[in-house]
Design a protein around this motif. Sequence first.
Motif, PDB file in Angstrom:
ATOM      1  N   PRO A 323      10.838  -7.099   1.699  1.00 33.32           N
ATOM      2  CA  PRO A 323      11.557  -6.648   0.507  1.00 33.32           C
ATOM      3  C   PRO A 323      10.616  -5.944  -0.470  1.00 33.32           C
ATOM      4  O   PRO A 323       9.466  -6.354  -0.648  1.00 33.32           O
ATOM      5  N   GLU A 324      11.101  -4.895  -1.071  1.00 38.59           N
ATOM      6  CA  GLU A 324      10.304  -4.161  -2.047  1.00 38.59           C
ATOM      7  C   GLU A 324      10.111  -5.021  -3.289  1.00 38.59           C
ATOM      8  O   GLU A 324      11.040  -5.659  -3.788  1.00 38.59           O
ATOM      9  N   THR A 325       8.886  -5.063  -3.800  1.00 40.19           N
ATOM     10  CA  THR A 325       8.582  -5.908  -4.955  1.00 40.19           C
ATOM     11  C   THR A 325       8.063  -5.129  -6.164  1.00 40.19           C
ATOM     12  O   THR A 325       7.879  -5.710  -7.226  1.00 40.19           O
ATOM     13  N   VAL A 326       7.811  -3.838  -5.992  1.00 36.62           N
ATOM     14  CA  VAL A 326       7.300  -3.018  -7.099  1.00 36.62           C
ATOM     15  C   VAL A 326       8.270  -1.867  -7.341  1.00 36.62           C
ATOM     16  O   VAL A 326       8.650  -1.162  -6.397  1.00 36.62           O
ATOM     17  N   PHE A 327       8.648  -1.691  -8.592  1.00 36.06           N
ATOM     18  CA  PHE A 327       9.580  -0.629  -8.978  1.00 36.06           C
ATOM     19  C   PHE A 327       8.960   0.141 -10.144  1.00 36.06           C
ATOM     20  O   PHE A 327       8.486  -0.470 -11.115  1.00 36.06           O
ATOM     21  N   ALA A 328       8.952   1.456 -10.046  1.00 29.75           N
ATOM     22  CA  ALA A 328       8.272   2.284 -11.042  1.00 29.75           C
ATOM     23  C   ALA A 328       9.245   3.227 -11.727  1.00 29.75           C
ATOM     24  O   ALA A 328      10.195   3.716 -11.107  1.00 29.75           O
ATOM     25  N   PHE A 329       9.007   3.454 -13.002  1.00 29.34           N
ATOM     26  CA  PHE A 329       9.736   4.503 -13.726  1.00 29.34           C
ATOM     27  C   PHE A 329       8.877   4.985 -14.889  1.00 29.34           C
ATOM     28  O   PHE A 329       8.004   4.258 -15.393  1.00 29.34           O
ATOM     29  N   ALA A 330       9.109   6.209 -15.261  1.00 29.28           N
ATOM     30  CA  ALA A 330       8.327   6.824 -16.341  1.00 29.28           C
ATOM     31  C   ALA A 330       9.071   6.693 -17.651  1.00 29.28           C
ATOM     32  O   ALA A 330      10.290   6.829 -17.720  1.00 29.28           O
ATOM     33  N   SER A 331       8.317   6.412 -18.697  1.00 26.23           N
ATOM     34  CA  SER A 331       8.855   6.359 -20.057  1.00 26.23           C
ATOM     35  C   SER A 331       7.995   7.267 -20.912  1.00 26.23           C
ATOM     36  O   SER A 331       7.038   6.840 -21.566  1.00 26.23           O
ATOM     37  N   GLY A 332       8.329   8.574 -20.881  1.00 24.51           N
ATOM     38  CA  GLY A 332       7.486   9.554 -21.554  1.00 24.51           C
ATOM     39  C   GLY A 332       6.147   9.634 -20.851  1.00 24.51           C
ATOM     40  O   GLY A 332       6.077   9.697 -19.615  1.00 24.51           O
ATOM     41  N   PRO A 333       5.047   9.566 -21.597  1.00 23.23           N
ATOM     42  CA  PRO A 333       3.718   9.647 -20.968  1.00 23.23           C
ATOM     43  C   PRO A 333       3.217   8.302 -20.455  1.00 23.23           C
ATOM     44  O   PRO A 333       2.046   8.166 -20.123  1.00 23.23           O
ATOM     45  N   ILE A 334       4.100   7.314 -20.403  1.00 20.39           N
ATOM     46  CA  ILE A 334       3.724   5.966 -19.964  1.00 20.39           C
ATOM     47  C   ILE A 334       4.517   5.613 -18.697  1.00 20.39           C
ATOM     48  O   ILE A 334       5.722   5.848 -18.635  1.00 20.39           O
ATOM     49  N   VAL A 335       3.836   5.040 -17.719  1.00 18.87           N
ATOM     50  CA  VAL A 335       4.497   4.594 -16.488  1.00 18.87           C
ATOM     51  C   VAL A 335       4.620   3.076 -16.516  1.00 18.87           C
ATOM     52  O   VAL A 335       3.658   2.372 -16.852  1.00 18.87           O
ATOM     53  N   VAL A 336       5.817   2.595 -16.182  1.00 17.93           N
ATOM     54  CA  VAL A 336       6.081   1.163 -16.137  1.00 17.93           C
ATOM     55  C   VAL A 336       6.195   0.736 -14.676  1.00 17.93           C
ATOM     56  O   VAL A 336       6.979   1.314 -13.916  1.00 17.93           O
ATOM     57  N   LEU A 337       5.413  -0.259 -14.281  1.00 23.82           N
ATOM     58  CA  LEU A 337       5.503  -0.858 -12.956  1.00 23.82           C
ATOM     59  C   LEU A 337       6.085  -2.261 -13.116  1.00 23.82           C
ATOM     60  O   LEU A 337       5.450  -3.137 -13.704  1.00 23.82           O
ATOM     61  N   LYS A 338       7.290  -2.460 -12.607  1.00 22.67           N
ATOM     62  CA  LYS A 338       7.919  -3.772 -12.621  1.00 22.67           C
ATOM     63  C   LYS A 338       7.600  -4.459 -11.306  1.00 22.67           C
ATOM     64  O   LYS A 338       8.028  -4.014 -10.229  1.00 22.67           O
ATOM     65  N   VAL A 339       6.825  -5.549 -11.360  1.00 18.44           N
ATOM     66  CA  VAL A 339       6.428  -6.292 -10.159  1.00 18.44           C
ATOM     67  C   VAL A 339       7.219  -7.596 -10.146  1.00 18.44           C
ATOM     68  O   VAL A 339       7.029  -8.456 -11.010  1.00 18.44           O
ATOM     69  N   THR A 340       8.112  -7.736  -9.173  1.00 18.23           N
ATOM     70  CA  THR A 340       9.022  -8.886  -9.154  1.00 18.23           C
ATOM     71  C   THR A 340       8.463 -10.087  -8.402  1.00 18.23           C
ATOM     72  O   THR A 340       8.914 -11.210  -8.608  1.00 18.23           O
ATOM     73  N   ALA A 341       7.508  -9.873  -7.495  1.00 17.40           N
ATOM     74  CA  ALA A 341       6.917 -10.957  -6.716  1.00 17.40           C
ATOM     75  C   ALA A 341       5.679 -10.406  -6.030  1.00 17.40           C
ATOM     76  O   ALA A 341       5.408  -9.196  -6.081  1.00 17.40           O
ATOM     77  N   PHE A 342       4.923 -11.307  -5.387  1.00 15.35           N
ATOM     78  CA  PHE A 342       3.750 -10.878  -4.624  1.00 15.35           C
ATOM     79  C   PHE A 342       3.967 -11.248  -3.168  1.00 15.35           C
ATOM     80  O   PHE A 342       3.729 -12.381  -2.749  1.00 15.35           O
ATOM     81  N   SER A 343       4.469 -10.269  -2.397  1.00 12.57           N
ATOM     82  CA  SER A 343       4.711 -10.467  -0.974  1.00 12.57           C
ATOM     83  C   SER A 343       3.573  -9.811  -0.193  1.00 12.57           C
ATOM     84  O   SER A 343       2.568  -9.377  -0.769  1.00 12.57           O
ATOM     85  N   SER A 344       3.748  -9.704   1.110  1.00  8.05           N
ATOM     86  CA  SER A 344       2.655  -9.224   1.963  1.00  8.05           C
ATOM     87  C   SER A 344       2.282  -7.771   1.723  1.00  8.05           C
ATOM     88  O   SER A 344       1.199  -7.342   2.137  1.00  8.05           O
ATOM     89  N   ASP A 345       3.134  -6.986   1.050  1.00  4.52           N
ATOM     90  CA  ASP A 345       2.849  -5.562   0.843  1.00  4.52           C
ATOM     91  C   ASP A 345       2.827  -5.154  -0.625  1.00  4.52           C
ATOM     92  O   ASP A 345       2.836  -3.957  -0.931  1.00  4.52           O
ATOM     93  N   THR A 346       2.792  -6.099  -1.549  1.00  8.93           N
ATOM     94  CA  THR A 346       2.877  -5.757  -2.973  1.00  8.93           C
ATOM     95  C   THR A 346       1.724  -4.873  -3.422  1.00  8.93           C
ATOM     96  O   THR A 346       1.929  -3.872  -4.129  1.00  8.93           O
ATOM     97  N   ALA A 347       0.508  -5.212  -3.040  1.00 14.00           N
ATOM     98  CA  ALA A 347      -0.642  -4.413  -3.474  1.00 14.00           C
ATOM     99  C   ALA A 347      -0.561  -2.987  -2.922  1.00 14.00           C
ATOM    100  O   ALA A 347      -0.907  -2.021  -3.617  1.00 14.00           O
ATOM    101  N   GLU A 348      -0.079  -2.836  -1.689  1.00 10.73           N
ATOM    102  CA  GLU A 348       0.079  -1.499  -1.111  1.00 10.73           C
ATOM    103  C   GLU A 348       1.123  -0.698  -1.879  1.00 10.73           C
ATOM    104  O   GLU A 348       0.942   0.503  -2.144  1.00 10.73           O
ATOM    105  N   GLU A 349       2.219  -1.361  -2.257  1.00 12.85           N
ATOM    106  CA  GLU A 349       3.235  -0.674  -3.064  1.00 12.85           C
ATOM    107  C   GLU A 349       2.643  -0.223  -4.393  1.00 12.85           C
ATOM    108  O   GLU A 349       2.870   0.913  -4.836  1.00 12.85           O
ATOM    109  N   MET A 350       1.896  -1.108  -5.054  1.00 14.14           N
ATOM    110  CA  MET A 350       1.271  -0.743  -6.328  1.00 14.14           C
ATOM    111  C   MET A 350       0.331   0.443  -6.155  1.00 14.14           C
ATOM    112  O   MET A 350       0.310   1.365  -6.981  1.00 14.14           O
TER     113      MET A 350
END
Length: 588
Positions: A323-350
């Motif tokens: 399951p995907e655990t990292v979700f990204a969206f831009a807020s102007g010149p700032i990027v928000v990374l929402k990390v919902t859990a730490f699974s086997s691929d979370t660091a790769e998603e980040m």
Amino acid sequence: MQHQLHLPGVVLAILLLCQPTTLHAQSSSAAPVPSPPPATPQPAPASAPASAQVPAPASIPAGTDATSTTQTGNSAPPPVPTPQPQAETPAPPPAPVVDMSLVHSVITTALEFLGPRTLEPHSSRDFTLWGLGCLSALDPTLTFDSRGASIQLLAGPQPLLSRPAPPADSTEEWARLATDFLEAARAHSAAVRSAGRDDLLQAFFDELFNHLDPYSRYIGPSSASTDREARTGGEADAGITLAQSGRYVVVSAINANGPAWTSEIDTGDRIIAVNNQLTAGQSAATVTDWLRGPEDSALILRLLSPGRRRAHTVTLRRAKVPPETVFAFASGPIVVLKVTAFSSDTAEEMSQYLDQATQDKNLRGLIIDLRGNRGGVLQQAVTAAALLLDHGVAAVTSGRDPQSNHIWAVQGGDMTNGLPIAVLVDGRTASAAEILAAALADHRRAVVIGSETLGKGLVQTVAQLPDEGELFVTWSRVIAPLHWPLQGLGVMPQICTSLGEADTNHALHMLASGKLANQAAITASRAARYPLTVPSILAIRKACPAALGNDRDVSVARELINHPAWYKTATTAIPDDVASVPQVSAAP
């Protein structure tokens, strides 16, 4: 309407004694019973016993008036309705068959795994007697007597089984004793006998783990299988999420871990066919099922991208996608990374999202939202920290088992080249998420905003048992880079937002003047050392009580990133690391 039967005295007396169910069986829906004509009843002799025999009446068809015949002289007594047969009580279901050899194997494996790994030392005797407490929970009449040289199972005062107590650390002998006692209890007690294998083992381990920390636990085969599938991705598919858009099925999201991520598939693409099967008239759920199949099998998708007239074909190989655990969206010149859990691929998603974000030359900062993140795989939190730290220690773990002792050092380079980072936390942020927040804060690489976190600084190791269940056993404590314990204490944010709007505004005003409102709590939390008493933990945590996150957290993070001087004040509030790498004892 209630019917009354006017019967001669003898017959009535015998009916009351011998046929109570027949009298009560009269239905209110039956035909009315007319009053009989006057009759002279035959009195019974005074000496006649209550059990005097009366000729059995002839069977009367249903609905016949049983009192319509007058009884005179030696005439036969009026017929009595035949009693209806009583409904038989259903037999209890048969007791489930339990493979006691498998139960023995599970308990043996568990005792062997627990012995060297629990935070505090306990013997096989301790674990076994704790687990056998389940028998009293299942049947309160069952008790144990372990005061002498023998262990006795009792049903009230009656001994059911007695065995000599094995040496305290003889794993095999204690596993055999546990199995024998469970079997004896099943033979005696219907309550224990009604428990199947899974329920019996669950009860055994629940009682055992009641004596350890709150995070060690047993997961039965069914739940463990579901959890394993979730961790590894379950069924193989393309790693895309579909949605209904009018009459069409379209791609709504692409999992960064899946095979579609690097293909020519974009969100908004319309799915026309799956393996030459047209999607016209099908629901998104149906087409999603079509995407699933054997791992590494071919998947041919026909798609039409928005604004194009010609469809294109993409060929993929199905894969199990966590399951995907990292979700990204831009807020102007700032990027928000929402990390919902730490699974086997979370660091790769980040890593993938950070790589995309840093392509933007106007990027001013990063917000990592860990609110509600209950943790997960420790190694993933450490690897995520490595993406944002040039070098240093991310965490230290310490326990009795030599394999649990580790200094988690990172090196390799900050992907953002020192970009300002705000980390959002709340009272639900726990475990691996706390490790990441503490690592970035202690290295002055980020400012933590929100409330005190949960304070779960214990690490579990997992064993798969012969019944396909799993054993989660706490085997180490987590120490932050500046040597303070996460367990109980949690992460103290530099900027606290859980005290209300007025206090949050006051904290920002103080930042503007070059001071940190929460400085005393930050200093106290970093000075804390294991072991900590509960009063000392509570005294530190009350400075910023744990609470749920809110929209104000994000707005504070934006203001902080937009004011470099504020950001510098908050990061430098973290004390210098004047100590060497901590040497932590597992014993209190």
